[in-house]
Design a protein around this motif. Structure first.
Motif, PDB file in Angstrom:
ATOM      1  N   GLY A 156       0.806  -1.216   0.000  1.00  0.00           N
ATOM      2  CA  GLY A 156       0.000   0.000   0.000  1.00  0.00           C
ATOM      3  C   GLY A 156       0.834   1.258   0.000  1.00  0.00           C
ATOM      4  O   GLY A 156       0.571   2.190  -0.763  1.00  0.00           O
ATOM      5  N   VAL A 157       1.857   1.295   0.834  1.00  0.00           N
ATOM      6  CA  VAL A 157       2.733   2.472   0.883  1.00  0.00           C
ATOM      7  C   VAL A 157       3.451   2.619  -0.454  1.00  0.00           C
ATOM      8  O   VAL A 157       3.522   3.715  -1.016  1.00  0.00           O
ATOM      9  CB  VAL A 157       3.725   2.371   2.062  1.00  0.00           C
ATOM     10  CG1 VAL A 157       4.795   3.446   1.970  1.00  0.00           C
ATOM     11  CG2 VAL A 157       2.971   2.461   3.386  1.00  0.00           C
ATOM     12  N   ARG A 158       3.973   1.519  -0.979  1.00  0.00           N
ATOM     13  CA  ARG A 158       4.687   1.559  -2.259  1.00  0.00           C
ATOM     14  C   ARG A 158       3.763   2.009  -3.392  1.00  0.00           C
ATOM     15  O   ARG A 158       4.138   2.843  -4.225  1.00  0.00           O
ATOM     16  CB  ARG A 158       5.294   0.191  -2.564  1.00  0.00           C
ATOM     17  CG  ARG A 158       6.243   0.186  -3.742  1.00  0.00           C
ATOM     18  CD  ARG A 158       7.025  -1.120  -3.880  1.00  0.00           C
ATOM     19  NE  ARG A 158       6.176  -2.291  -4.001  1.00  0.00           N
ATOM     20  CZ  ARG A 158       5.986  -3.199  -3.036  1.00  0.00           C
ATOM     21  NH1 ARG A 158       6.580  -3.057  -1.864  1.00  0.00           N
ATOM     22  NH2 ARG A 158       5.202  -4.244  -3.235  1.00  0.00           N
ATOM     23  N   LEU A 159       2.533   1.497  -3.430  1.00  0.00           N
ATOM     24  CA  LEU A 159       1.584   1.905  -4.464  1.00  0.00           C
ATOM     25  C   LEU A 159       1.263   3.389  -4.379  1.00  0.00           C
ATOM     26  O   LEU A 159       1.178   4.076  -5.407  1.00  0.00           O
ATOM     27  CB  LEU A 159       0.283   1.099  -4.363  1.00  0.00           C
ATOM     28  CG  LEU A 159       0.202  -0.164  -5.190  1.00  0.00           C
ATOM     29  CD1 LEU A 159      -1.093  -0.908  -4.883  1.00  0.00           C
ATOM     30  CD2 LEU A 159       0.336   0.109  -6.659  1.00  0.00           C
ATOM     31  N   PHE A 160       1.096   3.904  -3.161  1.00  0.00           N
ATOM     32  CA  PHE A 160       0.777   5.326  -3.041  1.00  0.00           C
ATOM     33  C   PHE A 160       1.971   6.191  -3.448  1.00  0.00           C
ATOM     34  O   PHE A 160       1.799   7.252  -4.053  1.00  0.00           O
ATOM     35  CB  PHE A 160       0.290   5.696  -1.642  1.00  0.00           C
ATOM     36  CG  PHE A 160      -0.771   6.744  -1.693  1.00  0.00           C
ATOM     37  CD1 PHE A 160      -0.470   8.060  -2.031  1.00  0.00           C
ATOM     38  CD2 PHE A 160      -2.087   6.430  -1.469  1.00  0.00           C
ATOM     39  CE1 PHE A 160      -1.451   9.030  -2.118  1.00  0.00           C
ATOM     40  CE2 PHE A 160      -3.088   7.388  -1.547  1.00  0.00           C
ATOM     41  CZ  PHE A 160      -2.761   8.688  -1.882  1.00  0.00           C
TER      42      PHE A 160
ATOM     43  N   PRO B 225       0.691   6.670   4.306  1.00  0.00           N
ATOM     44  CA  PRO B 225      -0.653   6.207   3.925  1.00  0.00           C
ATOM     45  C   PRO B 225      -1.240   5.246   4.961  1.00  0.00           C
ATOM     46  O   PRO B 225      -0.517   4.483   5.597  1.00  0.00           O
ATOM     47  CB  PRO B 225      -0.420   5.485   2.595  1.00  0.00           C
ATOM     48  CG  PRO B 225       0.820   6.124   2.044  1.00  0.00           C
ATOM     49  CD  PRO B 225       1.672   6.429   3.245  1.00  0.00           C
ATOM     50  N   VAL B 226      -2.561   5.316   5.110  1.00  0.00           N
ATOM     51  CA  VAL B 226      -3.292   4.386   5.975  1.00  0.00           C
ATOM     52  C   VAL B 226      -3.754   3.236   5.083  1.00  0.00           C
ATOM     53  O   VAL B 226      -4.425   3.456   4.078  1.00  0.00           O
ATOM     54  CB  VAL B 226      -4.508   5.078   6.634  1.00  0.00           C
ATOM     55  CG1 VAL B 226      -5.308   4.082   7.449  1.00  0.00           C
ATOM     56  CG2 VAL B 226      -4.045   6.256   7.475  1.00  0.00           C
ATOM     57  N   VAL B 227      -3.368   2.026   5.453  1.00  0.00           N
ATOM     58  CA  VAL B 227      -3.604   0.862   4.615  1.00  0.00           C
ATOM     59  C   VAL B 227      -4.519  -0.106   5.353  1.00  0.00           C
ATOM     60  O   VAL B 227      -4.262  -0.449   6.509  1.00  0.00           O
ATOM     61  CB  VAL B 227      -2.259   0.179   4.263  1.00  0.00           C
ATOM     62  CG1 VAL B 227      -2.482  -1.046   3.404  1.00  0.00           C
ATOM     63  CG2 VAL B 227      -1.321   1.168   3.581  1.00  0.00           C
ATOM     64  N   ASP B 228      -5.584  -0.541   4.690  1.00  0.00           N
ATOM     65  CA  ASP B 228      -6.533  -1.500   5.262  1.00  0.00           C
ATOM     66  C   ASP B 228      -6.504  -2.775   4.427  1.00  0.00           C
ATOM     67  O   ASP B 228      -7.061  -2.825   3.332  1.00  0.00           O
ATOM     68  CB  ASP B 228      -7.937  -0.900   5.279  1.00  0.00           C
ATOM     69  CG  ASP B 228      -8.945  -1.777   6.000  1.00  0.00           C
ATOM     70  OD1 ASP B 228      -8.727  -3.007   6.095  1.00  0.00           O
ATOM     71  OD2 ASP B 228      -9.966  -1.242   6.456  1.00  0.00           O
TER      72      ASP B 228
END
Length: 143
Positions: free
Chosen positions: A17-21, A87-90
């Motif tokens: 998620g962090v990498r994608l953002f 980023p907040v990842v769920d």
């Protein structure tokens, strides 16, 4: 959501998620080749603010997004996007949310700053949908 996202260990999805953002931000900073790598073919984006130059509700897939970003960058030279925080990842819903800022020079050469929030939906490691809101100014600093 595909079942593989729901079965992805939370730590792995956090990292993804962090990498994608970060890549999503780089795309908006002009690395248009990223669209084919991180955006799913059926991708959609919903902007809460009206975009004057395009029918954004009709954007589909990586090619449409790359053309839109290129035109947006051309219409406002000097744009620079950056993440604000982590980023907040769920991992359960497959969604990633983050605050961001954009700066650009106005007609007088002064730097203008605005903030926004994007929520990315992810399936099979690619962005399938985005909901985006841009503010009229930068968020105030905490503290």
């Amino acid at each position: 959501m595909s079942t593989n996202i729901l079965n992805t260990p939370s730590a792995d999805f956090q990292s993804l998620g962090v990498r994608l953002f970060e890549q999503w931000t780089a795309l908006w900073n002009g690395d248009l080749a990223l669209a084919d790598r991180i955006v799913a073919p059926g991708f959609r984006v919903s902007f809460a603010n009206a975009a004057e130059s395009a029918a954004t509700d009709d954007l589909r897939g990586p090619d449409d997004l790359a053309r839109f970003v290129a035109a947006h960058r051309e219409s406002i030279p000097g744009l620079h996007y950056s993440l604000s925080g982590t980023p907040v990842v769920d991992a359960v819903t497959g969604q990633i949310a983050a605050r961001w800022t954009v700066t650009f020079p106005d007609a007088s050469g002064s730097t203008v700053g605005k903030s926004g929030i994007d929520i990315l939906a992810v399936t099979d490691g690619r962005i399938t949908e985005v909901w985006s809101v841009t503010g009229l100014r930068a968020f105030a600093s905490a503290g």
